[in-house]
Scaffold this motif. Structure first.
Motif, short mmCIF file in Angstrom:
data_model
loop_
_atom_site.label_atom_id
_atom_site.label_comp_id
_atom_site.label_asym_id
_atom_site.label_seq_id
_atom_site.Cartn_x
_atom_site.Cartn_y
_atom_site.Cartn_z
N SER A 3 0.83 -1.20 0.00
CA SER A 3 0.00 0.00 0.00
C SER A 3 0.86 1.25 0.00
N PHE A 4 0.30 2.32 -0.53
CA PHE A 4 0.94 3.64 -0.53
C PHE A 4 1.08 4.12 0.91
N ALA A 5 2.21 4.72 1.26
CA ALA A 5 2.47 5.20 2.61
C ALA A 5 2.37 6.72 2.66
N PRO A 6 1.31 7.29 3.24
CA PRO A 6 1.18 8.75 3.29
C PRO A 6 2.08 9.36 4.35
N ASP A 7 2.34 10.67 4.21
CA ASP A 7 3.10 11.40 5.22
C ASP A 7 2.27 11.55 6.48
N SER A 8 2.94 11.92 7.57
CA SER A 8 2.25 12.20 8.82
C SER A 8 1.93 13.68 8.92
N ILE A 9 1.09 14.04 9.88
CA ILE A 9 0.71 15.43 10.08
C ILE A 9 0.40 15.65 11.55
N VAL A 10 0.71 16.83 12.07
CA VAL A 10 0.31 17.23 13.42
C VAL A 10 -1.01 17.97 13.29
N LEU A 11 -2.07 17.42 13.86
CA LEU A 11 -3.41 17.98 13.69
C LEU A 11 -3.64 19.16 14.62
N ASN A 12 -4.33 20.15 14.10
CA ASN A 12 -4.75 21.31 14.87
C ASN A 12 -6.20 21.09 15.28
N ARG A 13 -6.44 20.94 16.57
CA ARG A 13 -7.77 20.57 17.05
C ARG A 13 -8.78 21.70 16.90
N ALA A 27 -1.64 16.04 -0.39
CA ALA A 27 -0.25 16.42 -0.66
C ALA A 27 0.62 15.19 -0.87
N SER A 28 0.39 14.14 -0.06
CA SER A 28 1.15 12.91 -0.21
C SER A 28 0.90 12.28 -1.57
N ILE A 29 -0.36 12.28 -2.00
CA ILE A 29 -0.72 11.67 -3.29
C ILE A 29 -0.10 12.43 -4.44
N LEU A 30 -0.22 13.76 -4.42
CA LEU A 30 0.29 14.55 -5.54
C LEU A 30 1.81 14.61 -5.56
N GLY A 31 2.42 14.40 -4.40
CA GLY A 31 3.89 14.43 -4.34
C GLY A 31 4.53 13.07 -4.42
N ARG A 32 3.74 12.05 -4.75
CA ARG A 32 4.26 10.68 -4.75
C ARG A 32 5.24 10.46 -5.90
N SER A 33 6.08 9.46 -5.73
CA SER A 33 6.96 9.02 -6.81
C SER A 33 6.19 8.13 -7.76
N PRO A 34 6.53 8.13 -9.05
CA PRO A 34 5.86 7.23 -10.00
C PRO A 34 6.00 5.75 -9.62
N ARG A 35 7.00 5.45 -8.80
CA ARG A 35 7.22 4.05 -8.40
C ARG A 35 6.36 3.64 -7.21
N ASP A 36 5.72 4.61 -6.55
CA ASP A 36 4.91 4.29 -5.38
C ASP A 36 3.66 3.51 -5.78
N PRO A 37 3.20 2.59 -4.93
CA PRO A 37 1.98 1.84 -5.24
C PRO A 37 0.77 2.76 -5.26
N LEU A 38 -0.26 2.35 -5.99
CA LEU A 38 -1.48 3.16 -6.12
C LEU A 38 -2.54 2.80 -5.09
N ARG A 39 -2.40 1.67 -4.47
CA ARG A 39 -3.41 1.25 -3.50
C ARG A 39 -3.16 1.93 -2.16
N LEU A 40 -4.23 2.51 -1.57
CA LEU A 40 -4.14 3.12 -0.25
C LEU A 40 -4.37 2.07 0.83
N PRO A 41 -3.87 2.32 2.03
CA PRO A 41 -4.23 1.45 3.16
C PRO A 41 -5.74 1.50 3.40
N THR A 42 -6.24 0.60 4.22
CA THR A 42 -7.67 0.56 4.53
C THR A 42 -8.08 1.80 5.33
N GLU A 43 -9.38 2.04 5.40
CA GLU A 43 -9.88 3.16 6.21
C GLU A 43 -9.38 3.06 7.65
#
Length: 249
Positions: A3-13, A27-43
């Motif tokens: 699965s594609f591995a997204p970046d982390s984020i510090v959430l503002n409550r 941002a993670s999706i648009l900045g991905r490498s062409p070699r990255d998998p297209l499948r996202l992790p589960t919800e």
């Protein structure tokens, strides 16, 4: 399947969690490498990654699905849409991470960079300086090759020595500054105006002279109120719109 591995984020409550998560994942999706998998992790896996509920994650994914960045298939999973267009509406909600996310993902050509006098119209932001580091970039749609906007960044000289121009081919200046050790971003002030394309802007964006464009000025401040960077960006009027949402709380 990996699965594609997204970046982390510090959430503002203080801001909607689904919005922050959707923009970080965007941002993670648009900045991905062409070699990255297209499948996202589960919800459930994504919810755990971001530290939010499955319901919040589902709302964030719905936002990206509506934008055309992902497709969801029952029993098969959620997949990044490789042909999704990058020229989407920009919505500013007061979060630095959200603004970084909106700026990410477009290929950029660095047209020029180096020392430059402080432009007269920006002198108020750099009162103690006579010279700044200037960066001029042209962003294009990776699918069509069509110019979408051009940006000029004016950065404090002491920061420029720590910036690798190669990073500016993919990452927005805000993200580059955000990742510099010891540099803190406390606030970004955005101004958007409607203007008519001058000869240089019309040539760079490949639009008719005097056609409508969006003129954006973003001023980045550190925790002490000092200006780190001023971005002046011209967006094609036929490719972008801005929606500003104000949170009453």
């Amino acid at each position: 399947m990996t699965s594609f591995a997204p970046d982390s984020i510090v959430l503002n409550r203080k801001l909607p969690l689904w919005y922050q998560v959707s923009q970080s994942l965007r941002a993670s999706i648009l900045g991905r490498s062409p070699r990255d998998p297209l499948r996202l992790p589960t919800e459930e896996q994504l919810a755990g990654h971001y530290g939010v509920s499955v319901l919040t994650m589902r709302q964030a994914l719905k936002e990206l699905e509506d934008e055309g960045l992902i497709t969801r298939h029952r029993r098969r999973g959620t997949f990044i849409e490789p042909s999704a267009r990058r020229g989407t509406p920009v919505r500013l909600l007061g979060s630095v991470d959200a603004i970084v996310a909106q700026q990410s993902g477009m290929a950029a050509e660095l047209l020029a960079h180096g020392p430059a006098p402080v432009p007269g119209e920006l002198a108020e932001y750099f009162p103690e300086l006579t010279e700044v580091a200037a960066y001029h970039r042209l962003r294009v749609d990776e699918k069509t090759g069509e110019p979408t906007n051009h940006a000029r960044n004016y950065v404090r000289p002491e920061l420029a020595a720590r910036i690798d121009p190669v990073d500016l081919a993919r990452r927005p200046m805000t993200k580059v500054l955000q990742d510099l050790p010891g540099v803190g971003i406390a606030r970004i002030t955005d101004t958007v105006q409607a203007r008519l394309a001058d000869p240089e802007t019309a040539r760079l964006l490949e639009v008719p002279l005097l056609s409508p464009i969006l003129h954006y000025t973003g001023v980045t401040h550190d925790p002490d109120g000092r200006v780190l960077d001023v971005a002046v960006i011209h967006y094609r009027g036929d490719r972008f719109s801005f929606t500003v949402t104000l949170d009453a709380t």
